[in-house]
Design a protein around this motif. Structure first.
Motif, PDB file in Angstrom:
ATOM      1  N   VAL A 192      -2.286  17.052 -93.663  1.00  0.00           N
ATOM      2  CA  VAL A 192      -2.905  18.212 -94.314  1.00  0.00           C
ATOM      3  C   VAL A 192      -2.649  18.170 -95.818  1.00  0.00           C
ATOM      4  CG1 VAL A 192      -2.756  20.722 -94.556  1.00  0.00           C
ATOM      5  CG2 VAL A 192      -2.932  19.699 -92.291  1.00  0.00           C
ATOM      6  N   ASP A 193      -1.429  17.802 -96.225  1.00  0.00           N
ATOM      7  CA  ASP A 193      -1.122  17.691 -97.655  1.00  0.00           C
ATOM      8  C   ASP A 193      -2.048  16.696 -98.344  1.00  0.00           C
ATOM      9  OD1 ASP A 193       0.869  19.551 -97.561  1.00  0.00           O
ATOM     10  OD2 ASP A 193       2.518  18.115 -97.494  1.00  0.00           O
ATOM     11  N   VAL A 194      -2.235  15.534 -97.716  1.00  0.00           N
ATOM     12  CA  VAL A 194      -3.080  14.494 -98.304  1.00  0.00           C
ATOM     13  C   VAL A 194      -4.537  14.968 -98.382  1.00  0.00           C
ATOM     14  CG1 VAL A 194      -4.015  12.171 -97.960  1.00  0.00           C
ATOM     15  CG2 VAL A 194      -1.593  12.613 -97.567  1.00  0.00           C
ATOM     16  N   ASP A 195      -5.030  15.539 -97.293  1.00  0.00           N
ATOM     17  CA  ASP A 195      -6.423  15.986 -97.260  1.00  0.00           C
ATOM     18  C   ASP A 195      -6.678  17.074 -98.303  1.00  0.00           C
ATOM     19  OD1 ASP A 195      -6.702  14.201 -95.248  1.00  0.00           O
ATOM     20  OD2 ASP A 195      -7.054  15.652 -93.653  1.00  0.00           O
ATOM     21  N   LEU A 196      -5.729  17.994 -98.449  1.00  0.00           N
ATOM     22  CA  LEU A 196      -5.903  19.058 -99.435  1.00  0.00           C
ATOM     23  C   LEU A 196      -5.867  18.493-100.848  1.00  0.00           C
ATOM     24  CD1 LEU A 196      -3.776  21.977 -97.937  1.00  0.00           C
ATOM     25  CD2 LEU A 196      -6.272  21.782 -98.044  1.00  0.00           C
ATOM     26  N   ALA A 197      -5.022  17.487-101.080  1.00  0.00           N
ATOM     27  CA  ALA A 197      -4.991  16.855-102.400  1.00  0.00           C
ATOM     28  C   ALA A 197      -6.345  16.214-102.713  1.00  0.00           C
ATOM     29  CB  ALA A 197      -3.876  15.815-102.456  1.00  0.00           C
ATOM     30  N   ALA A 198      -6.930  15.543-101.715  1.00  0.00           N
ATOM     31  CA  ALA A 198      -8.247  14.919-101.914  1.00  0.00           C
ATOM     32  C   ALA A 198      -9.325  15.979-102.141  1.00  0.00           C
ATOM     33  CB  ALA A 198      -8.597  14.045-100.714  1.00  0.00           C
ATOM     34  N   LEU A 199      -9.286  17.054-101.369  1.00  0.00           N
ATOM     35  CA  LEU A 199     -10.277  18.118-101.525  1.00  0.00           C
ATOM     36  C   LEU A 199     -10.137  18.803-102.882  1.00  0.00           C
ATOM     37  CD1 LEU A 199     -10.218  19.702 -97.946  1.00  0.00           C
ATOM     38  CD2 LEU A 199     -12.031  18.294 -98.957  1.00  0.00           C
ATOM     39  N   ARG A 200      -8.898  18.934-103.363  1.00  0.00           N
ATOM     40  CA  ARG A 200      -8.699  19.507-104.694  1.00  0.00           C
ATOM     41  C   ARG A 200      -9.346  18.620-105.756  1.00  0.00           C
ATOM     42  NH1 ARG A 200      -3.300  20.979-102.573  1.00  0.00           N
ATOM     43  NH2 ARG A 200      -3.180  23.255-102.533  1.00  0.00           N
ATOM     44  N   LYS A 201      -9.195  17.317-105.589  1.00  0.00           N
ATOM     45  CA  LYS A 201      -9.795  16.396-106.546  1.00  0.00           C
ATOM     46  C   LYS A 201     -11.331  16.522-106.534  1.00  0.00           C
ATOM     47  CE  LYS A 201      -8.087  13.522-108.665  1.00  0.00           C
ATOM     48  NZ  LYS A 201      -7.664  13.450-110.086  1.00  0.00           N
ATOM     49  N   VAL A 202     -11.916  16.553-105.342  1.00  0.00           N
ATOM     50  CA  VAL A 202     -13.371  16.683-105.227  1.00  0.00           C
ATOM     51  C   VAL A 202     -13.820  18.030-105.795  1.00  0.00           C
ATOM     52  CG1 VAL A 202     -15.321  16.782-103.627  1.00  0.00           C
ATOM     53  CG2 VAL A 202     -13.478  15.136-103.238  1.00  0.00           C
ATOM     54  N   GLY A 203     -13.048  19.092-105.498  1.00  0.00           N
ATOM     55  CA  GLY A 203     -13.371  20.399-106.063  1.00  0.00           C
ATOM     56  C   GLY A 203     -13.342  20.382-107.581  1.00  0.00           C
ATOM     57  N   GLY A 204     -12.395  19.631-108.158  1.00  0.00           N
ATOM     58  CA  GLY A 204     -12.350  19.487-109.611  1.00  0.00           C
ATOM     59  C   GLY A 204     -13.581  18.786-110.146  1.00  0.00           C
ATOM     60  N   SER A 251     -20.506  25.220-110.906  1.00  0.00           N
ATOM     61  CA  SER A 251     -19.471  26.073-111.490  1.00  0.00           C
ATOM     62  C   SER A 251     -19.968  27.468-111.821  1.00  0.00           C
ATOM     63  CB  SER A 251     -18.907  25.416-112.758  1.00  0.00           C
ATOM     64  OG  SER A 251     -19.908  25.282-113.744  1.00  0.00           O
ATOM     65  N   ARG A 252     -21.275  27.591-112.156  1.00  0.00           N
ATOM     66  CA  ARG A 252     -21.786  28.928-112.477  1.00  0.00           C
ATOM     67  C   ARG A 252     -22.008  29.754-111.219  1.00  0.00           C
ATOM     68  NH1 ARG A 252     -28.070  28.408-114.157  1.00  0.00           N
ATOM     69  NH2 ARG A 252     -27.721  30.614-114.525  1.00  0.00           N
ATOM     70  N   ARG A 253     -22.003  29.111-110.063  1.00  0.00           N
ATOM     71  CA  ARG A 253     -22.194  29.826-108.802  1.00  0.00           C
ATOM     72  C   ARG A 253     -20.864  30.154-108.126  1.00  0.00           C
ATOM     73  NH1 ARG A 253     -26.669  30.983-110.560  1.00  0.00           N
ATOM     74  NH2 ARG A 253     -28.542  29.821-110.048  1.00  0.00           N
ATOM     75  N   THR A 254     -19.875  29.293-108.292  1.00  0.00           N
ATOM     76  CA  THR A 254     -18.621  29.526-107.583  1.00  0.00           C
ATOM     77  C   THR A 254     -17.483  28.793-108.271  1.00  0.00           C
ATOM     78  OG1 THR A 254     -17.523  29.383-105.432  1.00  0.00           O
ATOM     79  CG2 THR A 254     -18.919  27.543-106.048  1.00  0.00           C
ATOM     80  N   ASP A 255     -16.298  29.276-108.061  1.00  0.00           N
ATOM     81  CA  ASP A 255     -15.089  28.637-108.569  1.00  0.00           C
ATOM     82  C   ASP A 255     -14.588  27.685-107.490  1.00  0.00           C
ATOM     83  OD1 ASP A 255     -12.613  27.913-109.485  1.00  0.00           O
ATOM     84  OD2 ASP A 255     -11.972  29.925-110.039  1.00  0.00           O
ATOM     85  N   MET A 256     -15.027  26.420-107.564  1.00  0.00           N
ATOM     86  CA  MET A 256     -14.702  25.460-106.513  1.00  0.00           C
ATOM     87  C   MET A 256     -13.198  25.278-106.322  1.00  0.00           C
ATOM     88  SD  MET A 256     -17.165  24.488-104.677  1.00  0.00           S
ATOM     89  CE  MET A 256     -16.190  23.240-103.847  1.00  0.00           C
ATOM     90  N   PRO A 257     -12.392  25.124-107.390  1.00  0.00           N
ATOM     91  CA  PRO A 257     -10.942  25.011-107.172  1.00  0.00           C
ATOM     92  C   PRO A 257     -10.368  26.212-106.428  1.00  0.00           C
ATOM     93  CG  PRO A 257     -11.492  24.275-109.383  1.00  0.00           C
ATOM     94  CD  PRO A 257     -12.752  24.883-108.805  1.00  0.00           C
ATOM     95  N   ALA A 258     -10.880  27.409-106.737  1.00  0.00           N
ATOM     96  CA  ALA A 258     -10.384  28.600-106.040  1.00  0.00           C
ATOM     97  C   ALA A 258     -10.770  28.570-104.566  1.00  0.00           C
ATOM     98  CB  ALA A 258     -10.926  29.864-106.703  1.00  0.00           C
ATOM     99  N   LEU A 259     -11.981  28.095-104.260  1.00  0.00           N
ATOM    100  CA  LEU A 259     -12.404  27.998-102.864  1.00  0.00           C
ATOM    101  C   LEU A 259     -11.558  26.981-102.107  1.00  0.00           C
ATOM    102  CD1 LEU A 259     -16.301  28.163-102.946  1.00  0.00           C
ATOM    103  CD2 LEU A 259     -14.693  29.906-102.197  1.00  0.00           C
ATOM    104  N   VAL A 260     -11.238  25.881-102.766  1.00  0.00           N
ATOM    105  CA  VAL A 260     -10.379  24.883-102.119  1.00  0.00           C
ATOM    106  C   VAL A 260      -9.003  25.482-101.850  1.00  0.00           C
ATOM    107  CG1 VAL A 260      -9.228  22.658-102.409  1.00  0.00           C
ATOM    108  CG2 VAL A 260     -11.617  22.910-103.083  1.00  0.00           C
ATOM    109  N   GLU A 261      -8.490  26.277-102.791  1.00  0.00           N
ATOM    110  CA  GLU A 261      -7.186  26.911-102.571  1.00  0.00           C
ATOM    111  C   GLU A 261      -7.244  27.912-101.417  1.00  0.00           C
ATOM    112  OE1 GLU A 261      -4.377  25.924-103.769  1.00  0.00           O
ATOM    113  OE2 GLU A 261      -5.521  24.398-104.833  1.00  0.00           O
ATOM    114  N   GLU A 262      -8.368  28.605-101.300  1.00  0.00           N
ATOM    115  CA  GLU A 262      -8.528  29.516-100.162  1.00  0.00           C
ATOM    116  C   GLU A 262      -8.527  28.722 -98.859  1.00  0.00           C
ATOM    117  OE1 GLU A 262     -11.748  32.743 -98.344  1.00  0.00           O
ATOM    118  OE2 GLU A 262     -12.114  31.791-100.272  1.00  0.00           O
ATOM    119  N   PHE A 263      -9.238  27.601 -98.856  1.00  0.00           N
ATOM    120  CA  PHE A 263      -9.254  26.729 -97.679  1.00  0.00           C
ATOM    121  C   PHE A 263      -7.856  26.193 -97.405  1.00  0.00           C
ATOM    122  CE2 PHE A 263     -10.033  22.491 -95.728  1.00  0.00           C
ATOM    123  CZ  PHE A 263     -10.701  22.912 -94.589  1.00  0.00           C
TER     124      PHE A 263
END
Length: 570
Positions: free
Chosen positions: A178-190, A199-211
């Motif tokens: 889970v740690d690895v997958d979340l790190a990868a998803l954070r990178k993609v969200g960035g 970015s004008r529609r949603t805060d992708m990093p924030a959504l990844v943190e919610e996930f």
């Protein structure tokens, strides 16, 4: 690649596999984002939109097949991402949802010896001393854990008044995965956060943190047990909804023992009919229960996929039906804040009454539309949408001529894209729950019409809202009084601006159309020059290699000019 508050994974024999997993997820995401950019953004800008359209279905299917294979092989949160994509029947093409649908049940189990060792370590005793019997074949295997049937020892069964249980055991090593997958998803969200269109529609990093927050809660079975009991309390008044009871003495952070309530899977149409249950009657009942969670208490099951909902036959009718709905797996639950819930209730009422203006106002109150938005054109679009498509079920919408949808998109697409929409952080689970609900209801009854469930529920909300009508009238009176006080000053300012000639009249729609025509003209001229130079170079090159090469090279300049001059910021 570690999470705040989490200890890093210790390097060891699996460290290389961890790094390889991380790199593989990023390579997959980078490649497909590049493909999307090329076909959906670049080619349309150089006049090759039809080429992109012709290959879109094949590309979507190819993406889904590749992701399916990746998710099954890697497991972990990739399964969760695939399950979310498969549930988006409302916005994603069937090439994707159909291919990923199998991920709901297609997770290979872990050998029993491995999970047994983990369970015994957690419970501090041999399973033979904790349970009278444990089935080594899992009844279900999920991305984060798997479930086995078991029987309590006589004295424990007497304490809880039931003997048959389901024991959920976490997959060994899942925390590091889970740690690895979340790190990868954070990178993609960035990456996605640097694309203006996203970015004008949603805060992708924030959504990844919610996930991330939701995923970490899912691997804490003590938290899941507490959520199950809270859900049971919320529906204690409703005998048509059942929840398994928890065996706390056999539960830890990575092991969960709960009452075995296995019954007919909600999408098992043959099983339902064999039990004398009409699937078409289950669909609206399930929809109503989910509405009650989202718009009533605000505490809702955020993962109501078919594997987590049973239809349980009953000896005596419950709410006029010889069956009830049984929910399981409370690892992914959502809480709707009171303000958002009020906005959602107004949104539902407006949708049921086909009120385009009210719907737009509710969207703003929920936080999806920023307060600064000029909503006049959007209100007109929503009114037009309701007038043409309002009240249609999924089956009816499939029969509508696709050209009608294209005409609507052409007329109002720029309006929608120009408005400052955003996706609030707490909306990820709400969207997931509603998407899964509509998908399950449609599979139960292809002719299912969501409006048939929305309208009576909205009528109930209207009756409840009438209790606060005095406050609403008082608020309107206050608003009117405030406007009356401010009116003389505003009129005086208007007259002053008229006198000195500084009054400007904005026509956003006309301005957008003029700007679009200018961009189109610039792109057309640049494209002609580019094509002329490129063709001339190709014709001359066989006889004069130097001149031909120069002409073909110089053709890049008008191409870049066309792309940049006609470019709209993403």
């Amino acid at each position: 690649m570690t999470l705040p508050g989490r200890s890093p994974a210790h390097p060891g024999p699996g460290a290389g596999n961890t790094r390889a997993r991380y790199r593989r997820i990023l390579r997959f995401a980078a490649w497909h984002l590049a493909v999307i950019w090329w076909f959906e953004l670049f080619l349309p800008r150089i006049g090759l939109a039809r080429l992109a359209e012709r290959s879109r279905s094949r590309r979507m299917r190819n993406f889904a097949q590749r992701f399916h294979a990746l998710a099954v092989e890697l497991g972990g949160l990739m399964i969760k991402v695939g399950q979310f994509l498969s549930s988006r029947l409302d916005v994603l093409p069937p090439e994707i949802t159909a291919e990923l649908e199998g991920l709901q049940d297609e997770v290979p189990p872990v050998p029993f010896g491995d999970v047994r060792a983990l369970a015994e370590s957690e419970l501090g005793s041999s399973l033979d001393r904790v349970f009278a019997w444990v089935d080594e074949t899992p009844v279900a295997a999920a991305s984060l854990g798997q479930a086995h049937r078991a029987r309590l020892l006589p004295e424990a069964a007497a304490d809880v008044a039931f003997a048959g249980v389901i024991v959920k055991i976490q997959r060994p090593g899942i925390e590091a995965i889970v740690d690895v997958d979340l790190a990868a998803l954070r990178k993609v969200g960035g990456w996605l956060s640097h694309i203006r269109l996203v970015s004008r529609r949603t805060d992708m990093p924030a959504l990844v943190e919610e996930f991330a927050h939701t995923s970490l809660e899912e691997i804490d079975y003590l938290h899941e047990a507490a959520q199950a009991e809270r859900f049971a309390d919320e529906f204690a008044h409703n005998d048509a909804v059942a929840v398994p009871r928890i065996v706390w003495e056999r539960t830890s952070r990575r092991v969960l023992a709960l009452e075995d309530v296995t019954a007919i899977k909600i999408t098992d149409l043959e099983g339902l009919r064999a039990a004398g249950i009409d699937p078409a009657e289950v669909a609206p009942a399930f929809g109503a229960v989910m509405f009650d969670q989202l718009f009533g208490s605000g505490f809702f099951h955020a993962d109501p996929h078919p594997g987590n909902i049973f239809v349980t036959p009953t000896a005596q009718p419950v709410a006029g039906r010889p069956w009830k709905l049984t929910f399981i797996d409370f690892g992914m639950m959502g809480d709707v804040p009171p303000g958002t819930r009020r906005g959602l209730r107004k949104l539902l009422i407006a949708a049921a009454s086909r009120d385009g203006r009210g719907l737009v106002a509710a969207i703003g109150e929920v936080g999806v539309l920023l307060p600064t938005a000029d909503t006049a054109e959007l209100e007109r679009a929503m009114t037009h949408l309701f007038a043409r498509f309002g009240g249609m079920g999924f089956a009816e919408l499939r029969e509508v001529d696709p050209r009608e949808f294209r005409d609507f998109a052409a007329e109002f697409g720029d309006v929608v894209r120009s408005l400052p929409f955003q996706l609030p952080e707490n909306f990820l689970l709400i969207i997931r729950a509603m998407s899964l609900t509509s998908g399950v209801c449609s599979s139960l009854d292809p002719k299912f019409n969501l409006w048939d469930t929305v309208e009576p529920y909205a009528a109930q909300l209207i009756r409840e809202e009438q209790g606060s009508i005095v406050q609403d009238v008082a608020q309107h009176a206050l608003d009117a009084a405030t406007t009356a006080v401010r009116l003389p000053g505003r009129l005086d300012g208007l007259v002053t601006r008229l006198e000195d000639g500084s009054l400007a009249v904005a026509t956003p729609r006309l301005e957008r159309q003029v700007a679009r025509l200018e961009r189109t003209a610039r792109r057309a001229i640049s494209a002609l020059v580019f094509a002329a130079l490129l063709i001339a170079g190709a014709l001359v090159r066989p006889d004069d290699q130097v001149l031909g090469t120069v002409l073909m090279s110089v053709s890049v300049l008008p191409l870049l000019h066309g792309l940049l001059a006609g470019r709209r910021r993403l």
